[in-house]
Design a protein around this motif. Structure first.
Motif, short mmCIF file in Angstrom:
data_model
loop_
_atom_site.label_atom_id
_atom_site.label_comp_id
_atom_site.label_asym_id
_atom_site.label_seq_id
_atom_site.Cartn_x
_atom_site.Cartn_y
_atom_site.Cartn_z
N ALA A 176 10.70 -25.59 -15.74
CA ALA A 176 11.68 -25.82 -14.92
C ALA A 176 10.81 -25.73 -13.39
CB ALA A 176 12.62 -24.76 -14.81
N LEU A 177 9.91 -24.87 -13.44
CA LEU A 177 8.91 -24.88 -12.12
C LEU A 177 8.12 -26.14 -12.30
CD1 LEU A 177 7.71 -21.03 -12.35
CD2 LEU A 177 9.35 -22.04 -10.81
N SER A 178 7.61 -26.67 -13.20
CA SER A 178 6.75 -27.72 -12.86
C SER A 178 7.73 -28.91 -12.47
CB SER A 178 6.16 -28.05 -14.48
OG SER A 178 5.55 -26.83 -14.76
N VAL A 179 8.96 -29.09 -13.07
CA VAL A 179 9.67 -30.19 -12.64
C VAL A 179 10.07 -30.03 -11.01
CG1 VAL A 179 11.89 -31.24 -12.95
CG2 VAL A 179 10.41 -30.59 -15.06
N GLU A 191 -2.36 -26.58 -3.70
CA GLU A 191 -2.59 -25.26 -3.87
C GLU A 191 -1.38 -24.51 -4.34
OE1 GLU A 191 -3.81 -22.71 -0.52
OE2 GLU A 191 -5.61 -24.29 -0.20
N SER A 192 -0.06 -24.85 -3.90
CA SER A 192 1.29 -24.35 -4.43
C SER A 192 1.79 -24.86 -5.84
CB SER A 192 2.33 -24.49 -3.27
OG SER A 192 2.05 -26.00 -3.09
N TRP A 193 0.92 -25.59 -6.42
CA TRP A 193 1.46 -25.95 -7.85
C TRP A 193 1.39 -24.82 -8.60
CZ3 TRP A 193 3.24 -30.15 -10.00
CH2 TRP A 193 3.34 -30.14 -11.37
N PRO A 194 2.57 -24.44 -9.45
CA PRO A 194 2.90 -23.64 -10.30
C PRO A 194 1.39 -23.17 -11.23
CG PRO A 194 4.71 -24.81 -10.50
CD PRO A 194 3.67 -25.65 -9.77
N GLU A 195 1.24 -21.84 -11.44
CA GLU A 195 0.04 -21.69 -12.19
C GLU A 195 0.31 -22.04 -13.70
OE1 GLU A 195 -2.71 -17.42 -13.20
OE2 GLU A 195 -0.85 -17.48 -11.76
N ASP A 196 -0.40 -22.57 -14.25
CA ASP A 196 -0.37 -23.18 -15.69
C ASP A 196 1.01 -23.91 -15.68
OD1 ASP A 196 -2.20 -21.58 -16.95
OD2 ASP A 196 -1.03 -19.95 -16.94
N GLY A 197 1.41 -24.79 -14.79
CA GLY A 197 2.42 -25.80 -14.72
C GLY A 197 1.79 -26.77 -15.51
N TYR A 198 2.73 -27.43 -16.20
CA TYR A 198 2.72 -28.64 -17.14
C TYR A 198 2.11 -29.78 -16.27
CZ TYR A 198 4.78 -25.86 -20.68
OH TYR A 198 5.18 -24.88 -21.54
N ARG A 199 1.02 -30.62 -16.37
CA ARG A 199 0.56 -31.48 -15.56
C ARG A 199 0.79 -32.81 -15.98
NH1 ARG A 199 -3.71 -28.52 -13.07
NH2 ARG A 199 -5.14 -30.37 -12.66
N GLY A 200 1.40 -33.01 -17.02
CA GLY A 200 1.77 -34.24 -17.77
C GLY A 200 2.40 -35.32 -16.68
N ASN A 231 17.71 -25.73 -6.77
CA ASN A 231 18.62 -25.21 -7.81
C ASN A 231 17.66 -25.03 -9.20
OD1 ASN A 231 20.45 -24.37 -9.85
ND2 ASN A 231 21.89 -25.65 -8.66
N LEU A 232 17.08 -24.00 -9.21
CA LEU A 232 16.19 -24.01 -10.52
C LEU A 232 16.74 -23.98 -11.55
CD1 LEU A 232 13.06 -23.95 -11.08
CD2 LEU A 232 13.16 -21.38 -11.04
N ASP A 233 18.06 -23.36 -11.64
CA ASP A 233 18.92 -23.35 -13.02
C ASP A 233 19.30 -24.73 -13.46
OD1 ASP A 233 18.36 -20.66 -13.49
OD2 ASP A 233 20.42 -20.22 -12.64
N GLU A 234 19.66 -25.39 -12.29
CA GLU A 234 20.28 -26.78 -12.83
C GLU A 234 18.93 -27.65 -13.42
OE1 GLU A 234 22.78 -28.83 -13.09
OE2 GLU A 234 23.81 -26.54 -13.21
N ILE A 235 17.91 -27.39 -12.73
CA ILE A 235 16.57 -28.11 -13.11
C ILE A 235 16.24 -27.88 -14.50
CG2 ILE A 235 14.04 -28.45 -12.62
CD1 ILE A 235 14.37 -27.89 -9.53
N ARG A 236 16.22 -26.47 -14.93
CA ARG A 236 16.08 -26.11 -16.17
C ARG A 236 17.11 -26.92 -17.30
NH1 ARG A 236 14.50 -20.77 -16.73
NH2 ARG A 236 15.76 -20.55 -14.93
#
Length: 561
Positions: A176-179, A191-200, A231-236
């Motif tokens: 969700a954070l990556s999206v 720099e503000s890309w989430p740590e361990d975010g999915y990069r694909g 809206n992180l919940d909706e994104i998830r």
RNA sequence: GGGGGUAUAGCUCAGUCGGAUAGAGCAACGGCCUUCUAAGCCGUGGGUCGAGGGUUCGAAUCCUUCUACCCCCGCCA
């Protein structure tokens, strides 16, 4: 056929016991093997070797007595004693020819059995996280798992296939954070890309669809993108549904179907996870340390105790896994097979330990696991790197699009699960005799072609009539082919019992080779009607078995190529 | 360091729970299409079954020691 010969030996042994040659309590199960070398007959037994000691005589001498005591039977033409004391059985031609009739009469059921006696078995496989597209490793799991289902079903089990969705853990938050980051236009190297975010790159597609308020149908849910980057919940919700749909489409393209999609989140919703925690605590197998709740899995064979509940109050994946398997047990599956990548090997001991700690009478070796080793993909002689983090990605869909469903499935299922697999794209693509898929399918297509030609010639063929003429099949190539057909039910039974679908692939390769050899050596559509009838019958039998076998692998059997 | 897996022909792999002279395919070389589909067939060459020891009538297969490679060893899944 093998059983019949074995029973002949049994009765011979009984006679020797009553004659006093063998002691009452001789310990032997009659072992009867197919011979590798046809000069050794069709079947060979080592009973004389194993019983020589208790009979107190040389093996060859004992073998003679056993042969003399064998009841006469039309099945066996003659026996021979060979080597250190093997008894070789030469079967009569008619017993060999009978297999053709058996195949044609049983048709698509030939090779099936009721060994499972209708018992329930569950096969869980793929179970990929809904955080990205399926890759080749998932493909291997899908090919092997689906083939296992088909094998078990063919051997009399009531099979339920299941896909477990980890839709509740930390990796979903990460998704969700990556999206969300992509929705806000961030790049993986920002720099503000989430740590361990999915990069694909596929994350970009999800974000774009979400922001465009696209609608997604996946299984039982219908989700529309809220187009709100905050809206992180909706994104998830949207991301999971989106990627789940993608995976479903991949699996559909691969010809794989699941009876049940089981959501990890349902274990939380139903309270099953909490209940398991309570039981484990009541049973006195838990302890607290460093602010976390641990299960003493070392009491059940693990080399380390495991955290169940983290310091932050969340559960590790381990606990829902135990709750999930308890759920499987409660659903009445006395046999469960989990098909997974070998990198998940450590969960085997852990899950079983957790189940033991529940003290519910679950067997210590339940469930079964089939672990497949890693897949590497080669193209132009170089390894194609699959890096989830970097996002350079060869998906299962890419592979299916490039080499086709049949070739992909065949290659992924044709090797033993425990051996590492090299998927050579160039080989799978080649339309030549390099390629075993085509080799087998071609044999089937050739047999079909013969039937078309038969009709063109204006000849008719009737099964009842043809089966009267099977004695016409007197060529050595024909005998070899019939011997091969006779083995098929054993291959299926053993592949199902040992969870080794690749043995079916090996068998089909050999059957196809026997057929091609025969096809080139002898013409089927000859003027002589009895001979033609018989050869067409044999060809149809081969066609049937190839179709049945390919069916177990989930590979198509084309009428023409 | 601990756990799991693998090691067989130049390459990719089989090897029917201990059986007889270890098998396929690819690659190499030589043959076969006025004849049922040549995406096929026939032939030739190619091996210390990773290494040592053990178990027995008999070992690629079982036990043991070692070596090499892959995977896992997180309060990720």
């Amino acid at each position: 056929m093998k059983e019949q010969v074995a029973s002949l030996i049994e009765s011979a042994l009984k006679e020797l016991v009553s004659a006093g040659t063998l002691p009452e309590n001789h310990s032997s199960t009659v072992q009867l093997d197919r011979t590798r070398d046809k000069s050794h007959g069709d079947l060979a037994s080592n009973v004389a070797l194993t019983l020589a000691k208790s009979a107190g005589m040389p093996p060859r001498e004992l073998a003679q007595l056993i042969c003399a005591a064998l009841p006469a039977d039309s099945l066996v033409e003659r026996t021979e004693i060979a080597g250190p004391g093997f008894i070789n059985f030469f079967l009569s031609a008619s017993s060999n020819q009978a297999i053709v009739a058996a195949v044609l009469q049983q048709a698509e059921h030939f090779g099936s059995s009721d060994a499972g006696k209708g018992r329930k078995v569950q096969v869980e496989y793929v179970s990929a996280n809904p955080t990205g597209p399926l890759h080749v490793g998932h493909g291997r799991g899908a090919a092997v798992g689906d083939s296992l289902c088909r094998l078990l079903s063919a051997t009399g089990w009531e099979v339920a296939s299941e896909f477990y969705y980890n839709d509740a853990g930390a990796q979903i938050d990460n998704l969700a954070l990556s999206v969300q980051a992509r929705c806000k236009g961030l790049e993986p190297d920002d720099e503000s890309w989430p740590e361990d975010g999915y990069r694909g790159e596929y994350i970009v597609d999800v974000a774009r669809a979400y922001m465009a308020a696209e609608e997604v149908d996946a299984e039982d849910q219908h989700v529309a993108g809220a187009a709100d980057a905050d809206n992180l919940d909706e994104i998830r919700r949207f991301s999971v549904a989106y990627l789940r749909r993608e995976q479903d489409l991949d699996l559909k393209a691969f010809g794989v179907h699941f009876d049940v999609y089981f959501l990890e989140s349902s274990l939380y919703a139903s309270g099953a996870v909490e209940e398991v925690v309570k039981t484990l605590q009541d049973n006195g197998h838990c302890f607290e340390q460093d602010g976390a709740l641990w299960l003493r899995t070392t009491s059940f064979g693990d080399d380390k105790d495991r955290v169940m509940r983290k310091r932050d109050g969340g559960y590790t994946y381990f606990l829902p896994d135990v709750a999930y398997h308890l759920n499987k047990w409660q659903r009445g599956f006395e046999r469960v097979i989990n098909e997974q990548g070998a990198d998940h090997h450590s969960t085997v001991t852990r899950v079983r330990a957790g189940l033991q700690a529940l003290d519910q009478g679950i067997p210590g070796d339940w469930p079964d696991y089939v672990l497949h080793q890693m897949v590497t993909v080669m193209r132009d002689g170089e390894e194609v790197k699959l890096s989830k983090r970097a996002g350079s990605y060869l998906t299962l869909r890419d592979l299916i699009d490039e080499v086709g469903c049949d070739a992909t499935r065949y290659f992924l299922v044709a090797r033993g699960p425990s051996s590492q697999l090299t998927f050579d794209i160039d080989l799978a693509l080649s339309q030549s005799n390099d390629n075993p898929v085509y080799y087998i399918q071609y044999a089937h297509a050739r047999a079909c072609s013969v039937m078309r030609k038969l009709a063109e010639q204006g000849w008719d063929w009737q099964q009842d009539r043809a089966l009267q003429h099977l004695d016409q099949l007197s060529q050595e190539h024909e005998a070899a082919l019939m011997r091969r057909l006779d083995r098929y039910p054993e291959v299926v039974a053993s592949a199902a019992a040992n969870s080794e679908p690749h043995t079916v692939a090996t068998y089909l390769r050999e059957l196809a080779a026997d057929f091609h050899t025969w096809y080139n050596a002898h013409k089927m559509l000859v003027e002589d009607q009895p001979l033609r009838d018989a050869r067409v019958a044999l060809s149809l039998a081969v066609r049937q078995v190839i179709a049945n076998g390919l069916g177990l692998l989930g590979v198509s059997a084309p009428q023409e190529m």
